[in-house]
Design a protein around this motif. Structure first.
Motif, short mmCIF file in Angstrom:
data_model
loop_
_atom_site.label_atom_id
_atom_site.label_comp_id
_atom_site.label_asym_id
_atom_site.label_seq_id
_atom_site.Cartn_x
_atom_site.Cartn_y
_atom_site.Cartn_z
N ILE A 275 0.86 -1.19 0.00
CA ILE A 275 0.00 0.00 0.00
C ILE A 275 0.90 1.23 0.00
CG2 ILE A 275 -1.81 1.25 1.24
CD1 ILE A 275 -2.35 -1.59 2.58
N GLU A 276 0.78 2.06 -1.03
CA GLU A 276 1.59 3.28 -1.17
C GLU A 276 0.65 4.47 -1.00
OE1 GLU A 276 3.41 3.01 -4.99
OE2 GLU A 276 5.01 1.67 -4.33
N SER A 277 0.51 4.95 0.21
CA SER A 277 -0.37 6.09 0.51
C SER A 277 0.18 6.82 1.73
CB SER A 277 -1.81 5.62 0.80
OG SER A 277 -2.36 4.95 -0.32
N SER A 278 -0.49 7.91 2.06
CA SER A 278 -0.11 8.61 3.30
C SER A 278 -0.39 7.69 4.47
CB SER A 278 -0.91 9.90 3.43
OG SER A 278 -2.29 9.59 3.61
N PRO A 279 0.24 7.92 5.62
CA PRO A 279 0.03 7.03 6.78
C PRO A 279 -1.44 6.86 7.14
CG PRO A 279 1.90 8.46 7.17
CD PRO A 279 1.30 8.93 5.89
N ALA A 280 -2.20 7.96 7.12
CA ALA A 280 -3.61 7.86 7.50
C ALA A 280 -4.39 7.03 6.49
CB ALA A 280 -4.21 9.25 7.63
N GLU A 281 -4.14 7.29 5.19
CA GLU A 281 -4.85 6.55 4.15
C GLU A 281 -4.45 5.08 4.18
OE1 GLU A 281 -3.75 8.65 0.66
OE2 GLU A 281 -5.37 10.12 0.82
N ALA A 282 -3.13 4.82 4.38
CA ALA A 282 -2.66 3.44 4.44
C ALA A 282 -3.33 2.68 5.58
CB ALA A 282 -1.14 3.41 4.58
N GLN A 283 -3.46 3.34 6.73
CA GLN A 283 -4.09 2.69 7.89
C GLN A 283 -5.54 2.31 7.57
OE1 GLN A 283 -2.83 1.68 10.70
NE2 GLN A 283 -4.80 1.00 11.56
N ALA A 284 -6.25 3.21 6.89
CA ALA A 284 -7.65 2.93 6.54
C ALA A 284 -7.75 1.76 5.58
CB ALA A 284 -8.29 4.18 5.95
N PRO A 347 0.72 -5.25 9.90
CA PRO A 347 1.25 -4.32 8.90
C PRO A 347 2.75 -4.05 9.12
CG PRO A 347 -0.87 -3.56 9.70
CD PRO A 347 -0.48 -4.72 10.58
N VAL A 348 3.52 -4.10 8.05
CA VAL A 348 4.98 -3.89 8.10
C VAL A 348 5.31 -2.68 7.24
CG1 VAL A 348 7.24 -4.87 7.56
CG2 VAL A 348 5.40 -6.36 8.40
N THR A 349 6.01 -1.72 7.81
CA THR A 349 6.36 -0.50 7.08
C THR A 349 7.82 -0.57 6.61
OG1 THR A 349 4.81 0.79 8.38
CG2 THR A 349 6.51 2.00 7.19
N THR A 350 8.04 -0.36 5.30
CA THR A 350 9.37 -0.20 4.72
C THR A 350 9.38 1.11 3.95
OG1 THR A 350 8.93 -1.26 2.58
CG2 THR A 350 9.47 -2.71 4.44
N GLU A 351 10.49 1.41 3.29
CA GLU A 351 10.57 2.65 2.53
C GLU A 351 9.60 2.65 1.35
OE1 GLU A 351 13.89 3.31 -0.20
OE2 GLU A 351 14.76 1.45 0.59
N TYR A 352 9.11 1.46 0.95
CA TYR A 352 8.20 1.39 -0.19
C TYR A 352 6.75 1.62 0.20
CZ TYR A 352 12.29 -0.68 -2.33
OH TYR A 352 13.55 -0.89 -2.80
N GLY A 353 6.43 1.46 1.45
CA GLY A 353 5.06 1.61 1.90
C GLY A 353 4.75 0.62 3.00
N VAL A 354 3.46 0.29 3.11
CA VAL A 354 3.00 -0.63 4.14
C VAL A 354 2.64 -1.97 3.49
CG1 VAL A 354 1.25 -1.04 5.93
CG2 VAL A 354 2.11 1.28 5.52
N HIS A 355 3.09 -3.07 4.11
CA HIS A 355 2.87 -4.40 3.57
C HIS A 355 2.03 -5.24 4.52
CE1 HIS A 355 6.50 -3.83 0.91
NE2 HIS A 355 6.84 -3.06 1.94
N LEU A 356 1.15 -6.04 3.94
CA LEU A 356 0.56 -7.18 4.63
C LEU A 356 1.16 -8.41 3.98
CD1 LEU A 356 -3.21 -6.18 4.96
CD2 LEU A 356 -1.52 -6.31 6.80
N ILE A 357 1.70 -9.33 4.78
CA ILE A 357 2.47 -10.44 4.25
C ILE A 357 1.84 -11.76 4.68
CG2 ILE A 357 4.76 -11.49 4.07
CD1 ILE A 357 5.87 -8.79 5.16
N LYS A 358 1.70 -12.67 3.73
CA LYS A 358 1.17 -14.00 4.02
C LYS A 358 2.24 -15.04 3.73
CE LYS A 358 -2.49 -17.30 2.82
NZ LYS A 358 -3.72 -17.52 2.02
#
Length: 632
Positions: A275-284, A347-358
């Protein structure tokens, strides 16, 4: 995410890495007593110094890149001299200017990005895994500290990013495309006649005085070339490996210290949603996805819908198998912390954005017993020990053959090497050691031929070095006139026959331009009636095609041209029509290929124009006297 990693490790940044790690440590050792002080300034760019040592390193990297690309065709002499030094210095100046610009724009590359590129470089891997010891050893051979290398890599990445930004702004217009397609698809109606040099041979007689004069003027063409045989020492890592003494205790100790190299590391397969968005948008968005997962929706389907990583999203977010150290540290930690297949991370945050990993699969490491890999262990141990010993021996070889230039005996005795002797060979090379162009160049150098000194160390490869000295020299000798006179006579006869064909051809060309009928001027077999040809037609000589497509367009009457072909024949061309191509009939493949080509040309032109503008406004001073040959 993997495609981002790949993209950033490609281009000339990757070439820089490949070239850098190829530089043998011995190169720096050999050159250390031949180069001047490292702080000698060869240029200033807006007050910033470029030193002789920086230039020497850049030259060495360039040579090693060329060696890697050209393989056996590599000729060191092609990449030496004042012109090469000047070109590479100009490149360094341009790099400095671009780096200044990236700093002024506030561009940065964080440590994680640099570390990721380094960890993903196969040159620093053992058995598919990044090896810090190998990394350090490679840099040591290249004369770099880790900090110095990483700083330079960061600078190269910034330069690449700026260049990419300029290139991405390049536009190719439809009008430009159609114009070039029309030219590329153009056809021309061509007729041509041939006046064969062979047909005029009977009209030619060559006087003996002409033959003798030609022989005297071109004496260098008729000499038996000088030949040399050399004594030589060669240091090859395979020989060093064979001399390494080993015992079972050492091998078992090496095995225990490097157990991970004899077992496949654990690999995990995972899918992710980026997910590549602002922190608030990414959280939603994360909360929305998590709610759908809890309600039973499929992770892969959600990845296709939500993930910003378009490459993996197409396959349900699948990233394939990977081991620890390949991904970002945060990403790695999250994946390898999951306990069971099917688990989904927080949720995992890297420089690319926020990830959900399975986590989708696990391949456990399997340890191999010592007895099953003993031979492999011994080979690796010997190579490790030989690596250490080889570069010490290379340094000794360079020093002793330089300090005792009148003989190879001192170095041979110190290193336990055998002095060998080659067969005679010429400047074009020979057999055995003389198959290598660099060895031949060294053998015929002024120091070896005229001063009876040892050569400098010749690098056949990064683990194979040679030093030569003269054993026997046979000077070039002139071939007797009588032995070459028949060949000279035939050559002069053909040249004069070709001249006659040209003279007759020019006369016929003049007659054709005056309106004469070609059938009356040429034998039927020597005149080809008009046909329509494209630029890539294979039914006609490339020389005729190139000449015909270079002629001006037809107006109210045919155009004519003539030239002497490579085979000595004279060709007369009649151009009767020029038909522009129809761009609308071009295939999608043609248009895509031309678009890519034009984009590349325009992008390169934009980058060069940008660099030229930086140079025009910069204060640059080059100390040409410090680029003298003896300084390098």
């Amino acid at each position: 995410m993997l495609h981002i990693i790949r993209d950033r490790a490609q281009g000339w940044v990757a070439w820089f890495i490949v070239g850098l790690i190829s530089i043998p440590f011995a190169l720096w050792g050999v050159n250390s007593y031949m180069t001047g002080p490292s702080d000698v300034v060869v240029a200033k760019v807006n007050g910033d110094n470029i030193t002789q040592n920086e230039l020497q390193q850049a030259i060495s990297r360039y040579r090693e890149q060329m060696r890697s690309m050209l393989g056996d065709d590599f000729d060191p002499s092609m990449f030496e001299g004042a012109n090469v030094r000047s070109t590479i210095l100009d490149s360094l100046i341009e790099q400095r200017l671009v780096q200044e610009t990236t700093r002024s724009l506030g561009q940065t590359v964080d440590d994680a990005a640099v570390a990721r590129i380094i960890r993903s470089n196969p040159a620093f891997h053992r058995d598919g895994v990044f090896d810090p010891d190998l990394y350090s050893m490679m840099l040591l051979r290249a004369g770099f500290s880790p900090a110095g290398y990483e700083a330079q890599l960061r600078s190269e990445i910034l330069t690449e990013q700026l260049s990419q930004s300029i290139q991405n702004s390049t536009i190719v217009t439809e009008q430009e495309m159609n114009h070039l397609l029309a030219l590329d698809m153009q056809t021309r109606e061509i007729a041509f006649g041939v006046l064969r040099a062979q047909d005029y041979l009977d009209e030619v007689e060559v006087a003996e005085d002409d033959i003798r004069t030609y022989y005297q003027v071109n004496q260098s063409m008729y000499t038996a070339p000088e030949q040399i045989s050399v004594e030589y020492l060669q240091l090859d890592i395979s020989v060093v490996m064979a001399d390494i003494d080993v015992d079972e205790a050492q091998l078992r100790g090496y095995y225990l210290d490097n157990r991970n190299q004899f077992s496949g590391p654990e690999q995990r397969r995972a899918s992710h949603i980026l997910i590549e968005s602002s922190p608030a948008e990414a959280q939603a968005i994360v909360e929305e996805i998590m709610a759908k997962l809890e309600s039973g929706e499929d992770f892969a389907t959600l990845a296709q819908t939500y993930s910003a990583d378009s490459i993996s999203a197409a396959s349900g977010g699948d990233l394939g198998f990977f081991q620890m150290g390949i991904m970002d540290p945060e990403f790695d930690e999250a994946v390898f912390a999951l306990a069971n297949i099917g688990d989904i991370s927080e949720p995992v945050t890297t420089e690319y954005g926020v990830h959900l990993i399975k986590l989708t699969d696990i391949e456990r490491a399997e340890q191999v017993e010592f007895e099953d890999v003993r031979e492999e262990v011994e080979t690796m141990y010997r190579r490790q020990q030989a690596d250490l010993r080889f570069f010490e021996m290379a340094e000794t070889l360079a020093n002793l053959t330089y300090e005792h230039p009148e003989s190879l005996d001192t170095a041979a005795n110190a290193l336990g090497l055998e002095i060998q002797t080659s067969e005679l060979f010429t400047r074009n090379g020979g057999s055995g050691i003389a198959e290598n162009a660099a060895v031949v160049q060294a053998a015929f150098s002024d120091d070896v031929v005229n001063h009876n000194l040892n050569s400098t160390v010749v690098e056949i490869s990064d683990t194979h070095y040679v030093v030569v000295r003269k054993d026997r020299l046979i000077p070039a000798t002139a071939l007797p006139f009588e032995s070459v006179a028949p060949a000279i006579e035939e050559q002069l006869r053909f040249e004069q026959a070709s001249d006659k064909a040209r003279d007759h051809g020019l006369l016929k060309l003049s007659q054709l331009e005056g309106g004469a009928d070609p059938q009356s001027l040429f034998l039927e077999a020597n005149w080809q009636d008009s046909q329509t040809y494209s630029r890539d037609n294979t039914d006609i000589s490339v020389q005729i095609l190139n000449r015909a497509f270079g002629m001006p367009k037809v107006t109210d009457r045919p155009r004519f041209s003539g030239f002497t072909a490579n085979n000595g024949n004279f060709i007369v061309i009649k151009l009767t029509a020029v038909n522009d191509g129809d761009p609308s009939t071009a295939s999608e493949e043609q248009r895509d290929g031309l678009l890519a080509h034009l984009h590349r040309l325009n992008a390169n032109a934009e980058v060069q124009a940008f660099i030229d503008s930086l140079k025009a406004s910069a204060k640059i001073r080059i100390y040409n006297q410090r680029l003298a040959e003896e300084q390098f």
